[in-house]
Design an enzyme around this catalytic site. Structure first.
Site, short mmCIF file in Angstrom:
data_model
loop_
_atom_site.label_atom_id
_atom_site.label_comp_id
_atom_site.label_asym_id
_atom_site.label_seq_id
_atom_site.Cartn_x
_atom_site.Cartn_y
_atom_site.Cartn_z
N GLY A 42 0.67 -1.19 0.08
CA GLY A 42 -0.07 -0.04 -0.14
C GLY A 42 0.74 1.15 -0.12
O GLY A 42 0.28 2.32 0.16
N MET A 60 -3.36 -7.49 -7.26
CA MET A 60 -2.62 -8.58 -7.63
C MET A 60 -3.51 -9.31 -8.54
O MET A 60 -3.43 -10.46 -9.05
CB MET A 60 -1.80 -9.35 -6.76
CG MET A 60 -0.58 -8.46 -6.28
SD MET A 60 0.38 -7.56 -7.49
CE MET A 60 1.33 -8.89 -8.34
N ASN A 93 -4.50 2.34 -13.21
CA ASN A 93 -3.60 1.54 -12.74
C ASN A 93 -2.01 2.18 -12.76
O ASN A 93 -1.89 2.89 -13.44
CB ASN A 93 -3.71 0.08 -13.53
CG ASN A 93 -2.74 -1.05 -12.73
OD1 ASN A 93 -2.66 -0.96 -11.56
ND2 ASN A 93 -1.79 -1.65 -13.64
N HIS A 108 1.90 0.80 -13.00
CA HIS A 108 2.59 -0.16 -13.40
C HIS A 108 4.11 0.00 -13.57
O HIS A 108 4.39 1.04 -13.86
CB HIS A 108 2.16 -0.66 -14.83
CG HIS A 108 2.92 -2.07 -15.39
ND1 HIS A 108 2.82 -3.19 -14.67
CD2 HIS A 108 3.97 -2.25 -16.26
CE1 HIS A 108 3.39 -3.94 -15.43
NE2 HIS A 108 4.34 -3.50 -16.09
C1 GRF Z 1 4.04 -1.03 -7.46
O1 GRF Z 1 5.23 -1.13 -7.82
C2 GRF Z 1 3.04 -1.06 -8.80
O2 GRF Z 1 3.47 -0.36 -9.56
C3 GRF Z 1 2.62 -2.39 -8.94
O3 GRF Z 1 2.59 -3.10 -7.60
C4 GRF Z 1 3.43 -2.49 -6.56
C5 GRF Z 1 2.42 -2.01 -5.47
O4 GRF Z 1 3.19 -1.33 -4.38
N1 GRF Z 1 1.27 -2.50 -9.43
P1 GRF Z 1 2.17 -0.77 -3.03
O5 GRF Z 1 1.34 -1.91 -2.75
O6 GRF Z 1 1.63 0.54 -3.71
O7 GRF Z 1 3.51 -0.32 -2.33
#
Ligand code: GRF
Length: 200
Positions: free
Chosen positions: A12, A90, A107, A109
């Site tokens: 998060g 995920m 989203n 990425h």
């Molecule tokens: C990030 O690297 C984002 O780009 C990918 O998943 C990761 C999530 O990290 N989709 P967080 O949970 O926001 O710390």
């Protein structure tokens, strides 16, 4: 005021960046609900700590994806969400779910799309030997990491980088461009024209 629903599955840190930008009044919007498909993750605690409604909808307790997503959509609608932000969520989003929030789902990425979509992104980028990587905020379409690109940020890939060091460099940029993309959306400044997103 725009109400945002954030979908998460873990740490998060992007959620935190969005919360911080809203609290600092850089974005005029409100996070109405944070939903995780995995109970007990740090992202849910971050939401609660800031007085934001945090809900776990455990996908493993549903007989199929469609009934699971129905619950998620109901939760988002109940909270009048006008923008869905995937932040380390995920699970793949079904075409029905995408259509429900068409043009209203983003989203983040950790690569310069369309390079390195999907999973194990930084590892693949390092294996490929790219010299520049980065991150992308995009609208979600029916494909995996294929939707119209809103903002990208580039970072160098250094000779001695590991997955961890590259991820950290990219993450710093993620925390900058995700809130910025949300701000632009909340101010009605994003116009989708086919594959292109114009900032008006
Ligand atoms: C990030 O690297 C984002 O780009 C990918 O998943 C990761 C999530 O990290 N989709 P967080 O949970 O926001 O710390």
């Amino acid at each position: 005021m725009l109400k945002i629903g954030v979908l998460v599955s873990g740490r998060g840190s992007n959620l935190q960046a969005i919360i911080d930008a809203i609290e600092a009044k850089k974005i005029k919007a409100e996070i109405a609900v944070v939903i995780s498909n995995i109970p007990g993750v740090a992202a849910l605690d971050r939401a609660k700590k800031h007085g934001i409604k945090a809900v776990a909808v455990n996908d493993k307790e549903f007989k199929d994806k469609s009934s699971y997503e129905k619950d998620i959509i109901a939760e988002l609608e109940k909270n009048n969400v006008g923008l869905v932000c995937l932040a380390g969520y995920m699970k793949l989003i079904s075409p029905e779910f995408v259509r429900h929030f068409k043009g209203k789902m983003m989203n983040i990425h950790p690569a310069l799309l369309p390079a390195f979509p999907g999973l194990h992104v930084q590892r693949t980028a390092l294996e490929h030997g790219v010299k520049i990587s980065g991150c992308t905020v995009h609208f979600v379409d029916e494909g995996c990491d294929t939707g119209p690109i809103i903002i990208q940020a580039a970072v160098p890939v250094l000779d001695d980088d590991t997955q961890e060091s590259l991820s950290a460099r990219i993450l710093e940029q993620e925390h900058r461009i995700y809130p910025e993309a949300i701000r632009l959306f909340s101010e009605g400044k994003l116009k989708i024209e086919g594959r292109r997103v114009k900032i008006i």
